[in-house]
Design a protein around this motif. Sequence first.
Motif, PDB file in Angstrom:
ATOM      1  N   ALA A 111       0.830  -1.215   0.000  1.00 17.77           N
ATOM      2  CA  ALA A 111       0.000   0.000   0.000  1.00 17.77           C
ATOM      3  C   ALA A 111       0.860   1.259   0.000  1.00 17.77           C
ATOM      4  O   ALA A 111       0.532   2.248  -0.658  1.00 17.77           O
ATOM      5  N   THR A 112       1.987   1.207   0.717  1.00 16.61           N
ATOM      6  CA  THR A 112       2.885   2.363   0.742  1.00 16.61           C
ATOM      7  C   THR A 112       3.497   2.606  -0.634  1.00 16.61           C
ATOM      8  O   THR A 112       3.655   3.755  -1.070  1.00 16.61           O
ATOM      9  N   VAL A 113       3.839   1.532  -1.333  1.00 14.31           N
ATOM     10  CA  VAL A 113       4.356   1.649  -2.706  1.00 14.31           C
ATOM     11  C   VAL A 113       3.300   2.303  -3.603  1.00 14.31           C
ATOM     12  O   VAL A 113       3.609   3.187  -4.418  1.00 14.31           O
ATOM     13  N   LEU A 114       2.040   1.862  -3.435  1.00  8.78           N
ATOM     14  CA  LEU A 114       0.957   2.427  -4.249  1.00  8.78           C
ATOM     15  C   LEU A 114       0.775   3.926  -3.974  1.00  8.78           C
ATOM     16  O   LEU A 114       0.533   4.708  -4.892  1.00  8.78           O
ATOM     17  N   ILE A 115       0.894   4.313  -2.699  1.00  7.71           N
ATOM     18  CA  ILE A 115       0.788   5.739  -2.358  1.00  7.71           C
ATOM     19  C   ILE A 115       1.899   6.526  -3.053  1.00  7.71           C
ATOM     20  O   ILE A 115       1.663   7.590  -3.643  1.00  7.71           O
ATOM     21  N   ALA A 116       3.122   5.978  -3.003  1.00  8.99           N
ATOM     22  CA  ALA A 116       4.262   6.658  -3.620  1.00  8.99           C
ATOM     23  C   ALA A 116       4.092   6.782  -5.134  1.00  8.99           C
ATOM     24  O   ALA A 116       4.490   7.777  -5.740  1.00  8.99           O
ATOM     25  N   LEU A 117       3.467   5.766  -5.760  1.00 12.13           N
ATOM     26  CA  LEU A 117       3.303   5.763  -7.219  1.00 12.13           C
ATOM     27  C   LEU A 117       2.150   6.654  -7.679  1.00 12.13           C
ATOM     28  O   LEU A 117       2.263   7.375  -8.668  1.00 12.13           O
ATOM     29  N   PHE A 118       1.002   6.572  -6.970  1.00  9.86           N
ATOM     30  CA  PHE A 118      -0.206   7.228  -7.472  1.00  9.86           C
ATOM     31  C   PHE A 118      -0.466   8.619  -6.889  1.00  9.86           C
ATOM     32  O   PHE A 118      -1.228   9.392  -7.456  1.00  9.86           O
ATOM     33  N   ALA A 119       0.142   8.924  -5.756  1.00 13.11           N
ATOM     34  CA  ALA A 119      -0.109  10.236  -5.153  1.00 13.11           C
ATOM     35  C   ALA A 119       0.361  11.399  -6.042  1.00 13.11           C
ATOM     36  O   ALA A 119      -0.389  12.364  -6.240  1.00 13.11           O
ATOM     37  N   SER A 142      -6.480  -2.353  -0.974  1.00 10.31           N
ATOM     38  CA  SER A 142      -5.843  -1.174  -1.567  1.00 10.31           C
ATOM     39  C   SER A 142      -6.840  -0.338  -2.357  1.00 10.31           C
ATOM     40  O   SER A 142      -6.784   0.900  -2.353  1.00 10.31           O
ATOM     41  N   VAL A 143      -7.775  -1.005  -3.025  1.00  6.01           N
ATOM     42  CA  VAL A 143      -8.785  -0.292  -3.825  1.00  6.01           C
ATOM     43  C   VAL A 143      -9.871   0.293  -2.933  1.00  6.01           C
ATOM     44  O   VAL A 143     -10.220   1.476  -3.031  1.00  6.01           O
ATOM     45  N   LEU A 144     -10.408  -0.529  -2.017  1.00  3.86           N
ATOM     46  CA  LEU A 144     -11.519  -0.078  -1.177  1.00  3.86           C
ATOM     47  C   LEU A 144     -11.101   0.997  -0.181  1.00  3.86           C
ATOM     48  O   LEU A 144     -11.916   1.809   0.241  1.00  3.86           O
ATOM     49  N   GLY A 145      -9.823   1.009   0.203  1.00  2.00           N
ATOM     50  CA  GLY A 145      -9.351   1.995   1.165  1.00  2.00           C
ATOM     51  C   GLY A 145      -9.441   3.420   0.651  1.00  2.00           C
ATOM     52  O   GLY A 145      -9.553   4.363   1.438  1.00  2.00           O
ATOM     53  N   ILE A 146      -9.389   3.582  -0.661  1.00  2.00           N
ATOM     54  CA  ILE A 146      -9.433   4.925  -1.255  1.00  2.00           C
ATOM     55  C   ILE A 146     -10.836   5.518  -1.188  1.00  2.00           C
ATOM     56  O   ILE A 146     -11.007   6.732  -1.141  1.00  2.00           O
ATOM     57  N   LEU A 147     -11.867   4.649  -1.148  1.00  2.00           N
ATOM     58  CA  LEU A 147     -13.243   5.131  -1.168  1.00  2.00           C
ATOM     59  C   LEU A 147     -13.610   5.823   0.141  1.00  2.00           C
ATOM     60  O   LEU A 147     -13.300   5.313   1.214  1.00  2.00           O
ATOM     61  N   PRO A 148     -14.282   6.976   0.079  1.00  2.00           N
ATOM     62  CA  PRO A 148     -14.716   7.641   1.311  1.00  2.00           C
ATOM     63  C   PRO A 148     -15.674   6.758   2.100  1.00  2.00           C
ATOM     64  O   PRO A 148     -16.634   6.228   1.543  1.00  2.00           O
ATOM     65  N   GLY A 149     -15.397   6.579   3.384  1.00  3.49           N
ATOM     66  CA  GLY A 149     -16.261   5.781   4.244  1.00  3.49           C
ATOM     67  C   GLY A 149     -15.983   4.300   4.195  1.00  3.49           C
ATOM     68  O   GLY A 149     -16.496   3.539   5.005  1.00  3.49           O
ATOM     69  N   ASN A 164      -5.189  -3.691   6.609  1.00  2.00           N
ATOM     70  CA  ASN A 164      -3.989  -2.853   6.657  1.00  2.00           C
ATOM     71  C   ASN A 164      -3.761  -2.116   5.343  1.00  2.00           C
ATOM     72  O   ASN A 164      -3.358  -0.951   5.345  1.00  2.00           O
ATOM     73  N   ALA A 165      -4.021  -2.792   4.226  1.00  2.00           N
ATOM     74  CA  ALA A 165      -3.898  -2.112   2.928  1.00  2.00           C
ATOM     75  C   ALA A 165      -4.912  -0.978   2.841  1.00  2.00           C
ATOM     76  O   ALA A 165      -4.590   0.135   2.403  1.00  2.00           O
ATOM     77  N   GLY A 166      -6.158  -1.245   3.285  1.00  7.00           N
ATOM     78  CA  GLY A 166      -7.207  -0.228   3.253  1.00  7.00           C
ATOM     79  C   GLY A 166      -6.895   0.961   4.142  1.00  7.00           C
ATOM     80  O   GLY A 166      -7.157   2.105   3.788  1.00  7.00           O
ATOM     81  N   ALA A 167      -6.309   0.663   5.311  1.00  3.37           N
ATOM     82  CA  ALA A 167      -5.961   1.739   6.243  1.00  3.37           C
ATOM     83  C   ALA A 167      -4.938   2.678   5.627  1.00  3.37           C
ATOM     84  O   ALA A 167      -5.016   3.904   5.789  1.00  3.37           O
TER      85      ALA A 167
END
Length: 505
Positions: free
Chosen positions: A128-136, A265-272, A312-315
């Motif tokens: 998830a941290t890698v995804l944040i670094a790539l997509f942010a 990783s996908v669901l964590g981005i959704l609000p709520g 943890n990925a969602g968080a």
Amino acid sequence: MDIITELFSNLSLGFGTAALPVNIGFCFIGVLLGTLIGVLPGIGPTATIAMLLPITFNFEPATSLIMLAGIYYGAQYGGSTTAILINLPGESSSAVTAIDGYQMARQGRAGPALATAALGSFFAGTVATVLIALFAPPLTEIALKFGPAEYFSLMMLGLVASVALASGSVLKALGMVVIGLLLGLVGSDVNTGAQRFTLGFLELADGLNFVALAVGIFGVAEILRNLENETDREVMVKKVTNLWPSKEDFKAMIAPTLRGTALGSVLGILPGGGAVLSSFAAYTVEKRISKTPERFGKGAIEGVAAPESANNAGAQTSFIPMLTLGIPANPVMALMIGAMIIQGIQPGPNVATEKPELFWGLIASMWIGNLMLVLLNLPLIGLWVRLLSVPYTMLFPAIVAFCCIGVYSVNSNVFDLYAVAAFGLLGYVLAKLDCEPAPLLLGFVLGPMLEENLRRAMTISRGDATVFVTRPLSATLLLIAVAVLVITFLPAVRAKRDEVFQEDA
């Protein structure tokens, strides 16, 4: 090639910030506190972060956010310990883990269950941290092109999505958003400076104290609920041995961990959505695709690996909309935005360009924090087990006193303590009425920004309200918001939604 070079350059800056001794120290404190409050059922990261907000006022911005983030994802680790050992999830996101984790403990396999939860969480957190670094960064660039109309529509979508994904009644969730928006209007008018809804209290001229509201509704209210409903805690395993999973266990957990990480990783981005929805969805997927679904609920290791990886990925991916758009995906992210505002930082895409050391330092700290959690959790299981014997009647009064000291220290204003008490009672009443307070906090945080962008867009368009539907991106976001709201009220969708949250509870 330039993108990769820029990414490594940014990560280098981030690790330079995260590796400062003070930041490593507070990252350690954050993950340790997170694990502790995850282990102790009934406190939770939202209440804890709300209580600690006053302290962060005196920290450097990067230091405060690194610590608060550590508390959040650390709690996801700690919640699995009580779920497995005493069938009492420390976190709501660990509720699904208890189904098979506790059965494994009863079968004398508490060690492999705890190790599976820790290793799955570490892998998911790293990915998830890698995804944040790539997509942010690309999302930040897109967000910089947003105008007031697009921001207004985006926030409307965020609020609607939080209603759709909140547990319980949709109408109650809508009501909570409206109450949050109204509370956000208290104070001085954005344009004219005229006071509104202050009821004659000069202390409300600058609006309601965010820290007092958060501590009251999430901290004090949770404590009142838990004192009322204290549960007997019978520890299934007092000493854990044979921690390392067998080869068969590793083989069984690899695929569920990968699937849980992807889904979370996908669901964590959704609000709520976040960790709770991710863990439940991952468990459901594993049970449905399994060739032997009858094993689930009886100690299947897949039933531990998938939800723990997902939560943890969602968080951690829930940080993406907060960092790039300034939109909170859940109450914790709303508190993180509050922490930024306390530090004088305007949340949104400008953070990445104006405060790159903060932006990338927070991302880099997640790698460090996840590694700390693996090294901390397994050796300290014995300590966590002993902590479960602390009676809540001793623990909670101390927490309330700490909350009051912290809130008072922000403005040295007695009025804030009255506000904490009032919001604590309000939060308790809302809990009794089965109203989830999360949409209220999101409405309170987004309300002032929603109003500011609405009025700015109307000023630029000279009072022409069609600006929200004539601009393509704004119109698209509003259409999605309307579609989500309509779909949520469809009978079939409502029935399925109620079934999901009932099972999740």
